[in-house]
Design a protein around this motif. Structure first.
Motif, PDB file in Angstrom:
ATOM      1  N   ASP A   5       0.850  -1.191   0.000  1.00 40.29           N
ATOM      2  CA  ASP A   5       0.000   0.000   0.000  1.00 40.29           C
ATOM      3  C   ASP A   5       0.890   1.247   0.000  1.00 40.29           C
ATOM      4  N   PRO A   6       0.798   2.113  -1.019  1.00 43.92           N
ATOM      5  CA  PRO A   6       1.658   3.299  -1.077  1.00 43.92           C
ATOM      6  C   PRO A   6       1.196   4.444  -0.160  1.00 43.92           C
ATOM      7  N   ILE A   7       0.017   4.333   0.389  1.00 41.84           N
ATOM      8  CA  ILE A   7      -0.546   5.437   1.171  1.00 41.84           C
ATOM      9  C   ILE A   7       0.256   5.722   2.442  1.00 41.84           C
ATOM     10  N   LEU A  53      -9.862   9.918   0.012  1.00 44.03           N
ATOM     11  CA  LEU A  53      -9.999   9.685  -1.425  1.00 44.03           C
ATOM     12  C   LEU A  53      -9.673   8.243  -1.813  1.00 44.03           C
ATOM     13  N   VAL A  54      -8.718   7.640  -1.107  1.00 38.55           N
ATOM     14  CA  VAL A  54      -8.307   6.272  -1.453  1.00 38.55           C
ATOM     15  C   VAL A  54      -9.213   5.228  -0.800  1.00 38.55           C
TER      16      VAL A  54
END
Length: 151
Positions: A5-7, A53-54
């Protein structure tokens, strides 16, 4: 194998992002100009917005519940909450005394806020921060925490 997960990495990067870049991200994510608040505020709101948003925002049931709680408090009327705050405010002319690190601090309640060292302030919290250099609830700092029992 699932991709990481890049978040979390994006959220961590906010801490080291320059303020102009944070403001640019604000423009992109909120489609508005950033407010004139401090860096920490921008970071926290951007972090929330990125996740919103994600992963999605609050569930509709949660939004309804929060709105209902707000209605219970003031019936949706912002003036009522202001009146409630004014009711608990000390009388104009009252002097608040607090000793901080060996120095007596005196604040005078004015008609439209407070005065400390000859300067007007809108809140006791702003004065407490000026005195201590850290965030304080001004009402607590000056010993005005409301101890009345609800009836």
């Amino acid at each position: 194998m699932t991709k990481p997960d890049p978040i979390p990495a994006r959220l961590t990067a906010l801490k080291t992002t320059s303020t102009p870049d944070l403001k640019q991200q604000w423009r992109e994510l909120f489609d508005s100009e950033p407010p004139p608040f401090n860096r920490r505020y921008l970071e926290s709101r951007l972090a929330y917005r990125i996740q919103e948003l994600v992963y999605g925002g609050l569930k509709p049931d949660t939004v309804k519940r929060l709105e209902a709680l707000g209605e219970q408090l003031d019936g949706g009327d912002r003036n009522k909450s202001r009146i409630r705050a004014d009711r608990d405010r000390p009388i104009t002319g009252t002097r608040l005394l607090r000793e901080w690190q060996g120095t007596e601090q005196i604040v005078t309640v004015t008609a439209d806020g407070f005065e400390w060292q000859g300067r007007p302030y809108k809140s006791l919290s702003a004065i407490a921060r000026a005195i201590t250099g850290t965030r304080w609830n001004g009402w607590v700092f000056f010993g005005l925490k409301n101890h009345r029992r609800s009836t």
